[in-house]
Design a protein around this motif. Structure first.
Motif, mmCIF file in Angstrom:
data_model
loop_
_atom_site.group_PDB
_atom_site.id
_atom_site.type_symbol
_atom_site.label_atom_id
_atom_site.label_comp_id
_atom_site.label_asym_id
_atom_site.label_seq_id
_atom_site.Cartn_x
_atom_site.Cartn_y
_atom_site.Cartn_z
ATOM 1 N N ASN A 58 31.096 -12.762 -122.138
ATOM 2 C CA ASN A 58 31.399 -11.430 -122.666
ATOM 3 C C ASN A 58 31.572 -11.574 -124.174
ATOM 4 O O ASN A 58 32.487 -12.257 -124.643
ATOM 5 N N GLU A 137 32.045 3.310 -129.818
ATOM 6 C CA GLU A 137 31.898 4.364 -128.815
ATOM 7 C C GLU A 137 31.646 5.723 -129.462
ATOM 8 O O GLU A 137 30.976 6.581 -128.889
ATOM 9 N N TRP A 170 24.930 -5.043 -119.778
ATOM 10 C CA TRP A 170 26.209 -4.346 -119.681
ATOM 11 C C TRP A 170 26.552 -4.285 -118.197
ATOM 12 O O TRP A 170 25.990 -3.489 -117.443
ATOM 13 N N THR A 172 28.385 -3.831 -114.603
ATOM 14 C CA THR A 172 29.287 -2.957 -113.849
ATOM 15 C C THR A 172 29.761 -3.627 -112.567
ATOM 16 O O THR A 172 30.606 -3.090 -111.859
ATOM 17 N N ARG A 192 35.453 -8.241 -117.239
ATOM 18 C CA ARG A 192 35.528 -6.851 -117.707
ATOM 19 C C ARG A 192 34.256 -6.144 -117.267
ATOM 20 O O ARG A 192 33.163 -6.440 -117.755
ATOM 21 N N LEU A 193 34.401 -5.214 -116.337
ATOM 22 C CA LEU A 193 33.273 -4.488 -115.771
ATOM 23 C C LEU A 193 33.480 -3.003 -116.047
ATOM 24 O O LEU A 193 34.409 -2.391 -115.525
ATOM 25 N N GLU A 194 32.603 -2.442 -116.869
ATOM 26 C CA GLU A 194 32.776 -1.051 -117.283
ATOM 27 C C GLU A 194 31.451 -0.302 -117.167
ATOM 28 O O GLU A 194 30.617 -0.618 -116.328
ATOM 29 N N SER A 195 31.259 0.699 -118.007
ATOM 30 C CA SER A 195 30.058 1.527 -117.980
ATOM 31 C C SER A 195 28.820 0.715 -118.367
ATOM 32 O O SER A 195 28.904 -0.261 -119.113
ATOM 33 N N ASN A 196 27.668 1.149 -117.874
ATOM 34 C CA ASN A 196 26.408 0.498 -118.256
ATOM 35 C C ASN A 196 25.686 1.263 -119.359
ATOM 36 O O ASN A 196 24.489 1.080 -119.565
ATOM 37 N N ASP A 200 30.743 0.057 -124.140
ATOM 38 C CA ASP A 200 31.988 -0.550 -123.675
ATOM 39 C C ASP A 200 31.989 -2.069 -123.875
ATOM 40 O O ASP A 200 30.955 -2.676 -124.164
ATOM 41 N N ARG A 201 33.158 -2.661 -123.672
ATOM 42 C CA ARG A 201 33.336 -4.101 -123.902
ATOM 43 C C ARG A 201 32.957 -4.903 -122.657
ATOM 44 O O ARG A 201 33.757 -5.672 -122.123
ATOM 45 N N ASN A 202 31.738 -4.729 -122.213
ATOM 46 C CA ASN A 202 31.281 -5.435 -121.016
ATOM 47 C C ASN A 202 29.852 -5.951 -121.171
ATOM 48 O O ASN A 202 29.106 -6.014 -120.206
#
Length: 339
Positions: A58, A137, A170, A172, A192-196, A200-202
């Motif tokens: 990451n 963002e 990215w 998820t 850290r799994l977030e938006s694709n 985001d920080r993923n």
């Protein structure tokens, strides 16, 4: 010969100092990998995968350069009028009077003077007068409003597919090749799994593909003899875009890239690195340093969040500067003895 031994040794020392479980180095010069080094495991617990060329770290704030390039593409293709277009034209949900004359340029050089809080915004300083934290963002929202596409859609289509990049994602959901974050040496590792969507920080990247990302910038959009993206995009994002109104001792940035300027006293870039060098650093210790003088890219990966920002007495600025200075020394030795 071990041109990069000292760089490896220093990185291994830092890996232990910051309680990282994993580390990697990848050096590209003249469009080929001339050095790789991998150390450790994806986390500290039993059954952890050993770090190798497929391991995806990451990269945290290093991701902002992907957002910056997506914005440059949107500007080049006319979806965003110009670098100096007011951001109020694309952010209808914020108070336009507070946004004032803040532009895309202020956003990518971290000089907006604004503080965004949820759906609200406050003005803390006049635009172009202070250096602040990153807000990728906000830029990603502008890009989506202007183009109808997410950062990830733009970069996947225009960069990842043409370059055949498959270890830059990215994420998820979990995956075997993802390196975990170490938040504390005594805590459980995390992902850290977030938006694709791409802000985001993923963003998980292998050391090789982060080097390839830097090398695409070094070659100004050219890859294996093909011009993947227009040269002028890269001339823009890696040149100083910071408004001249900013005090001269504060950092000079391109589109989120830190640009070497020997007049700047507040910089993350090692002072021995030559003018024209540009760099980006993330909270986990991952960095990408592009050194046009050597036609080289140096990538470092680590996976600790335990010491970033001065926690536990660790000076991350001195660390990344030392790493940069060692990179310059190694590349000088390599060039003298191999050319």
């Amino acid at each position: 010969m071990g041109f990069f031994n000292e760089l490896d040794q220093y990185t291994n020392e830092i890996k232990n100092r910051i309680a990282a479980s994993a580390a990697a180095i990848c050096v590209m010069k003249d469009n080929k990998i001339v050095h790789e080094w991998y150390s450790g495991f994806h986390h500290f617990h039993n059954g952890a995968r050993k770090v190798d060329e497929l391991s995806q770290f990451n990269v945290y704030s290093t991701r902002v350069t992907y957002v910056g390039l997506a914005a440059a593409i949107a500007i080049h293709e006319g979806a965003i009028k110009s670098l100096d277009e007011p951001i109020r034209s694309y952010l209808m949900n914020y108070d336009s009077e507070v946004l004032g004359n803040t532009t895309i340029r202020h956003l990518v050089t971290r000089t907006t003077g604004l503080q965004f809080q949820g759906n609200g915004v406050l003005r803390k300083f006049e635009e172009g007068m202070s250096f602040e934290g990153k807000r990728p963002e906000i830029l990603a929202s502008i890009i989506k409003n202007a183009t109808g596409k997410t950062v990830a859609e733009i970069i996947n289509e225009r960069v990842f597919k043409p370059l055949g990049m498959t270890q830059t994602e990215w994420r998820t959901a979990g995956k075997e090749t993802l390196v975990c974050d170490i938040n504390d040496p005594n805590s459980y590792p995390t992902l850290r799994l977030e938006s694709n969507e791409g802000s985001d920080r993923n963003l998980y990247v292998s050391a090789r593909e982060l080097a390839l990302w830097g090398n695409l910038h070094l070659n100004e959009g050219s890859f294996q003899g093909n011009q993947i993206l227009p040269k002028e995009l890269f001339e823009c994002v890696t040149s100083v875009l910071t408004p001249s109104s900013l005090a001269p001792h504060l950092p000079r940035l391109g589109s989120f890239w830190w640009i070497q300027d020997k007049n700047v006293t507040n910089s993350e870039i090692g002072p021995e690195l030559p003018e024209g060098t540009y760099q980006i650093l993330g909270a986990s210790g991952c960095s990408c340093t592009v050194i046009p003088k050597h036609k080289a890219v140096v990538v470092r990966m680590t996976n600790s969040l335990w010491t970033f920002g001065g926690k536990n007495g660790f000076d991350y600025i001195s660390d990344i500067q030392r790493f940069g200075n060692l990179s310059e020394m190694a590349l000088n030795q390599y060039s003298k003895l191999t050319y």
